[in-house]
Structure formats: C-alpha cells, structure tokens
Scaffold this motif. Structure first.
Motif, PDB file in Angstrom:
ATOM      1  N   MET A   1      -4.030   3.799 -10.672  1.00 50.32           N
ATOM      2  CA  MET A   1      -2.577   4.037 -10.652  1.00 50.32           C
ATOM      3  C   MET A   1      -1.998   2.607  -9.763  1.00 50.32           C
ATOM      4  N   THR A   2      -1.035   2.365 -10.575  1.00 47.90           N
ATOM      5  CA  THR A   2      -0.233   1.560  -9.571  1.00 47.90           C
ATOM      6  C   THR A   2       0.694   2.101  -8.966  1.00 47.90           C
ATOM      7  N   VAL A   3       0.612   1.182  -7.658  1.00 45.99           N
ATOM      8  CA  VAL A   3       1.695   2.113  -6.389  1.00 45.99           C
ATOM      9  C   VAL A   3       2.830   0.808  -6.292  1.00 45.99           C
ATOM     10  N   THR A   4       4.019   2.038  -6.956  1.00 42.22           N
ATOM     11  CA  THR A   4       5.718   0.922  -6.124  1.00 42.22           C
ATOM     12  C   THR A   4       6.476   2.176  -5.234  1.00 42.22           C
ATOM     13  N   GLY A   5       7.322   0.906  -5.268  1.00 44.00           N
ATOM     14  CA  GLY A   5       8.254   1.875  -3.948  1.00 44.00           C
ATOM     15  C   GLY A   5       9.216   0.126  -3.572  1.00 44.00           C
ATOM     16  N   TYR A   6      10.034   0.675  -2.018  1.00 44.14           N
ATOM     17  CA  TYR A   6      10.365  -0.245  -1.425  1.00 44.14           C
ATOM     18  C   TYR A   6       9.830  -0.008   0.094  1.00 44.14           C
ATOM     19  N   LEU A   7       9.915  -1.381   0.483  1.00 43.97           N
ATOM     20  CA  LEU A   7       9.730  -1.884   1.753  1.00 43.97           C
ATOM     21  C   LEU A   7      10.105  -1.041   3.190  1.00 43.97           C
ATOM     22  N   ALA A   8      11.604  -0.103   2.157  1.00 42.20           N
ATOM     23  CA  ALA A   8      11.897   0.185   3.484  1.00 42.20           C
ATOM     24  C   ALA A   8      12.023   1.984   3.568  1.00 42.20           C
ATOM     25  N   ASP A   9      11.178   2.260   2.342  1.00 44.64           N
ATOM     26  CA  ASP A   9      10.602   3.286   2.628  1.00 44.64           C
ATOM     27  C   ASP A   9       9.043   3.654   2.839  1.00 44.64           C
ATOM     28  N   PHE A  10       8.446   2.726   2.352  1.00 43.77           N
ATOM     29  CA  PHE A  10       6.712   2.865   2.631  1.00 43.77           C
ATOM     30  C   PHE A  10       6.907   0.877   3.019  1.00 43.77           C
ATOM     31  N   SER A  11       6.495   0.910   4.497  1.00 46.33           N
ATOM     32  CA  SER A  11       6.479  -0.228   5.262  1.00 46.33           C
ATOM     33  C   SER A  11       5.018  -1.130   4.640  1.00 46.33           C
ATOM     34  N   LEU A  12       5.287  -2.205   4.517  1.00 48.08           N
ATOM     35  CA  LEU A  12       4.557  -3.401   5.083  1.00 48.08           C
ATOM     36  C   LEU A  12       2.805  -3.196   5.500  1.00 48.08           C
ATOM     37  N   PRO A  13       3.468  -2.852   7.207  1.00 48.49           N
ATOM     38  CA  PRO A  13       1.880  -2.288   8.002  1.00 48.49           C
ATOM     39  C   PRO A  13       1.449  -0.960   6.904  1.00 48.49           C
ATOM     40  N   GLU A  14       2.567  -0.183   6.731  1.00 50.09           N
ATOM     41  CA  GLU A  14       1.823   1.402   6.014  1.00 50.09           C
ATOM     42  C   GLU A  14       0.686   0.941   4.792  1.00 50.09           C
ATOM     43  N   LEU A  15       1.640   0.193   3.740  1.00 54.10           N
ATOM     44  CA  LEU A  15       1.035  -0.452   2.968  1.00 54.10           C
ATOM     45  C   LEU A  15      -0.617  -1.086   2.447  1.00 54.10           C
ATOM     46  N   PHE A  16      -0.090  -2.055   4.025  1.00 52.15           N
ATOM     47  CA  PHE A  16      -1.391  -3.142   4.238  1.00 52.15           C
ATOM     48  C   PHE A  16      -2.800  -1.626   4.226  1.00 52.15           C
ATOM     49  N   GLN A  17      -2.461  -1.003   4.926  1.00 51.80           N
ATOM     50  CA  GLN A  17      -3.550   0.417   5.444  1.00 51.80           C
ATOM     51  C   GLN A  17      -3.552   1.335   5.154  1.00 51.80           C
ATOM     52  N   LEU A  18      -3.269   1.194   3.530  1.00 52.88           N
ATOM     53  CA  LEU A  18      -3.597   1.962   2.462  1.00 52.88           C
ATOM     54  C   LEU A  18      -4.071   1.053   1.485  1.00 52.88           C
ATOM     55  N   LEU A  19      -4.760  -0.036   1.267  1.00 53.26           N
ATOM     56  CA  LEU A  19      -5.101  -0.835   0.562  1.00 53.26           C
ATOM     57  C   LEU A  19      -6.380  -0.720   1.356  1.00 53.26           C
ATOM     58  N   GLU A  20      -6.230  -0.662   2.833  1.00 51.77           N
ATOM     59  CA  GLU A  20      -7.585  -1.445   3.214  1.00 51.77           C
ATOM     60  C   GLU A  20      -8.359   0.372   2.951  1.00 51.77           C
ATOM     61  N   GLN A  21      -7.747   1.616   3.531  1.00 51.07           N
ATOM     62  CA  GLN A  21      -8.523   1.744   3.559  1.00 51.07           C
ATOM     63  C   GLN A  21      -9.098   3.160   2.351  1.00 51.07           C
ATOM     64  N   GLY A  22      -8.098   1.929   1.652  1.00 45.66           N
ATOM     65  CA  GLY A  22      -8.381   2.731   0.061  1.00 45.66           C
ATOM     66  C   GLY A  22      -9.291   2.287  -0.612  1.00 45.66           C
ATOM     67  N   ASN A  23     -10.163   1.219   0.059  1.00 47.01           N
ATOM     68  CA  ASN A  23     -10.904  -0.093  -0.060  1.00 47.01           C
ATOM     69  C   ASN A  23     -10.260  -1.075  -1.558  1.00 47.01           C
ATOM     70  N   LYS A  24      -8.730  -0.830  -1.999  1.00 47.06           N
ATOM     71  CA  LYS A  24      -8.363  -1.796  -3.107  1.00 47.06           C
ATOM     72  C   LYS A  24      -8.535  -2.729  -3.213  1.00 47.06           C
ATOM     73  N   THR A  25      -8.902  -2.967  -4.866  1.00 45.17           N
ATOM     74  CA  THR A  25      -8.669  -4.420  -5.174  1.00 45.17           C
ATOM     75  C   THR A  25      -7.604  -4.766  -6.245  1.00 45.17           C
ATOM     76  N   GLY A  26      -6.821  -6.014  -5.593  1.00 42.59           N
ATOM     77  CA  GLY A  26      -5.854  -5.708  -6.678  1.00 42.59           C
ATOM     78  C   GLY A  26      -5.003  -7.315  -6.447  1.00 42.59           C
TER      79      GLY A  26
END
Lengths: 288, 182
Positions: free
Chosen positions: A1-26
C-alpha cells in the motif's frame, strides 16, 4: 500500500528505517513545499529494492545517470544512450557499462556517491516536504549503477553531517528519557567515538541529560546521537518515571474506584479464572 | 468480587476516553485527583487525571477499564495503573503519523514496567491519510509480522467495535495464560 505524509510528521530518518525494516521495494518521492520566495517546488526520487537504496534522482525520465556520466566528461549523452540500448533489460546501466569496459569500478563508485549519498544526505536538512512511497513503481535500470547502500548507512551519514536539527527537534528523545539497546551484543555499524560513548549507556537506566553530564557533552548533542542510534535500529527511547509514587492518593470523592488502585500500591494484578474470561467474552459478544 | 483490569493507553487524541465511554456501563469517571505524599503534604500536591469505566457482568464479576493520564509525562499514576493491569490496549490514530513515535515511547514504558499482554488498536482508519496496519506496525517497531502483538481496527465511538477490541484483548490474554500454564 502507498504510504504518504509530511516529513514534519514522519521524518526522513524514520521513513528510511520503516522502508529498510519492511524490506520495501518501490519509489519514494519527496516533494519540497513551495519556497516562500520563489514559490518553486522540487521533486526528489529515491528507489528502494528490498529495503536498500539503489538509485536517486530529480526526474523520472530515466536520464539522470546518463546525464551524470556526461557531466563527468566520461562519455557523451548520445553515446551512453546508444550503449544503454545494448544492455540486457534487467541489468543496471552502470553495471552494464562496466561490463563493456566503458566505466571502471572506481568511476561507478564515484557516480553512486554523487547520485545517492550526496543527493539523499542533503534531504535530511529539509524542514518539511510531502512524501509518497509507491511500492508498484518499476525498478529504474537506467538510473542504477548496480551499487546499493543500506538506508541505515545513508541515514547515519546524513544525520552526522546535519548542521541544523530544528526540523527534527520534536523527534529527538527527551532529556529525561533513557536509552535501551534493542540488539544482541555490540553494533555492527561503524560508530564514531561519541556514538560509541553514548551506546555504552543503552541500559535503560540513565537519563539522556545525565549521560550528557557524564560525557561532558551538550545535552542537545547527546539527544542527536541518541536519535541516530534509534533510527538505525540500535536503541530505543525508554521514558523514565517522572516522579516517585506518593504514599497515598486523595481519592475519597471517587467511591467507584476500587481500593487497590486508590491506595496507589503497586503489588500486581491477581489472576482471573478461566470461567471469568469465558463469561466476559460471552457477555461482550452480546454487545457486538 | 473477581475483577479484571484493562488499561487503555495511547497518545493524546487517540480515542482513549471515547473507547472507555463506549463500553462502560457507568458514567465514566474522569478522576482529577490530588496525589498527596504525607511526608511532603504541604509543599507537594500533584494533579493526576485518568478515566475509569466499569462493566459488571455477574454478581461477583466485573471488568474495569482505566485510561492512562492525558499528560505526556510518565508519572507514578501510569505505574500504578500498569502494575495493576491484566492487559492493555495501545490506541494509535492511523491518520496521525506524527504520533507514532509517541506511541512507541508509551509502549516502551509499559513494556519496561510490566510484562502483561497487549494489543494495538488502530483508530481513525477511515480518515484521509490513514496508514495501513502493516506500515503502522513497522513504524511502531515491529518488522516481523509473526512477532508482533495482535493489531485490531477499532471505532472508539461504536460500542460493538470497542467490545470486539476488548474481546480480542481478553482472548489474547487468555491464550497467553493458557500458554503459560501448559
């Protein structure tokens, strides 16, 4: 599923952590908010494969890497285009050009550094931006050197180089919180000396402010280091209790409250019977 | 009287009070109490506030629901509630990613204080910008789906939905206690 939001809410480091831990491709797209002076917006694209960063660019025209090669003066735009057509469909362009003897391994590394490390690390300084992760986006072979970087490595490099932390201020662990390790043994990442020093305190007992005092470092600096340890999956923020329990609570005007809570004593919960649980579930089902 | 105590926790605005109100048979008590320490009676008075609801389903059986205090600091009241709890539900508003880190902090505090079973309840899942359960679980620090607590969707305004979430929590607690005794 597409993930959307604002960096002020969910920061880039958090986002990278989520994508890495979720083994995401996209494809992660970050759209900067309009500049107050120029009203311009910029798009940044970062491609992930199995949670790792494989390419980055500012356009989706599949010509970013070719442009970088041309700007370095290693080959003309047209020549790269022609050679790219001879590459196998699943081979990253960079790797294909290396296999053909057109680029060296060192040149590929330099391209990857310019394309990914430098461009992506600069994004950590963005005060805000809209983001979207599209897991259905195709893998851009023409943008790929064939090299990869873990999101953790990019985050660590980006945050170490970050000068202005204002955008991440709210995300930093509180000075009153402790840190607790979430890994077995010692980190495999290459930590710098200060990071190692803070790492030594990830036992969940000492507040960040006290760690700072102990290490003779500013509290803000220890908070930033602690944040790096958190978003690279090494530690977690552990809030400490703000105040000791009082000897009693003034609850005389709340007769509904059971005495064990009102007394303020923390002796644990008495177990409930299986028949109790059975009856409770049956009763709740009547409300569904 | 046999009593089961469930704690309802989560960031401010996740729907804790509404959740308790939707299923409680009594008017939810919004306790706003002074915590007094006898030794420091004169100089130290701390205000604590939390929600309390009750569900009596037999002459000597009741479910008590406690909402954690709204304030962000983790004080003794949090500790008392979690130490007395049989299980807890962490409510997370699916459309507010800026609260995921706070939810994670709360979870770490709770885990450190007590090993009781927990589930995650996602509220506001129908709001624009809501994240799906798998990504929220990742954001809360659960990369491995087989090693994460149950995640349920709950509409805190609807009794049936809240009852369903409480059933999930009770059943999770039940299976945990069965596993512990076998």
């Amino acid at each position: 599923m597409t993930v959307t939001g604002y960096l002020a809410d969910f920061s880039l480091p958090e986002l990278f952590q989520l994508l890495e831990q979720g083994n995401k491709t996209g494809l992660l797209t970050i759209c900067t908010l309009a500049d107050t002076k120029t009203a311009e917006r910029y798009n940044h694209h970062i491609w992930f494969s199995q949670g790792q960063i494989v390419a980055a660019g500012n356009t989706l025209d599949q010509r970013g890497l070719m442009g970088l090669i041309a700007r370095r003066g290693w080959m003309g735009d047209n020549a790269v285009s022609r050679l790219a057509q001879t590459c196998q469909i699943n081979t990253p362009l960079g790797l294909c050009l290396k296999n053909q003897g057109v680029l060296t391994a060192e040149q590929l590394k330099l391209l990857f550094y310019t394309q990914v490390m430098r461009q992506v690390c600069a994004l950590f300084a963005l005060p805000d931006g809209w983001f979207q992760f599209d897991p259905k986006a195709p893998t851009p072979r023409a943008e790929m050197t064939g090299l990869i970087a873990t999101a953790t490595d990019v985050t660590l490099a980006g945050l170490r180089a970050l000068k202005d932390w204002a955008a991440l201020d709210e995300k930093l662990p509180a000075p009153t919180s402790a840190l607790v390790s979430v890994i077995e043994g010692k980190p495999n990442l290459r930590l710098n000396p200060n990071e190692w020093q803070v790492w030594e305190f990830t036992n969940g007992t000492m507040a960040v402010a006290d760690v700072a005092k102990q290490l003779n470092l500013p509290v803000a600096k220890v908070q930033q280091i602690a944040f790096r340890l958190i978003v690279t999956g090494l530690a977690e923020e552990m809030p400490l209790m703000a105040a000791p329990p009082p000897s009693s609570l003034a609850l005389d005007d709340a007769p509904e409250l059971e005495p064990s809570i009102a007394s303020g004593k923390t002796a644990g919960a008495a177990p409930v019977s299986a028949s109790f649980l059975q009856n409770l579930v049956g009763f709740l089902k009547s409300k569904v | 009287m046999e009593i089961m105590r469930l704690v309802v926790t989560g960031p401010v605005g996740a729907g804790k009070s509404t959740f308790i109100r939707s299923v409680s048979e009594i008017e939810v008590v919004d306790t706003d109490r002074r915590a007094t320490d006898e030794a420091l009676l004169i100089k130290k008075r701390t205000t604590v506030a939390f929600d309390f609801g009750r569900l009596q389903f037999g002459p000597d059986m009741a479910l008590h629901l406690y909402g954690t205090p709204g304030q962000s600091r983790f004080d003794f009241m949090w500790d008392i509630l979690i130490q007395k709890a049989h299980a807890y539900i962490l409510l997370v508003a699916a459309h507010r990613p800026h609260e995921f880190r706070e939810a994670r902090r709360i979870m770490m505090f709770m885990k450190q204080r007590s090993p009781v079973p927990m589930i995650i309840g996602l509220t506001h899942t129908d709001c624009p910008g809501a994240w799906d359960a798998a990504n929220i679980a990742l954001a809360l620090g659960y990369p491995n789906p087989s090693r994460r607590p149950p995640v349920v969707t709950v509409n805190a305004n609807e009794t049936a939905s809240v009852a369903q979430a409480v059933i999930a929590l009770v059943q999770h607690t039940w299976s945990g206690s069965l596993a512990a005794t076998s």
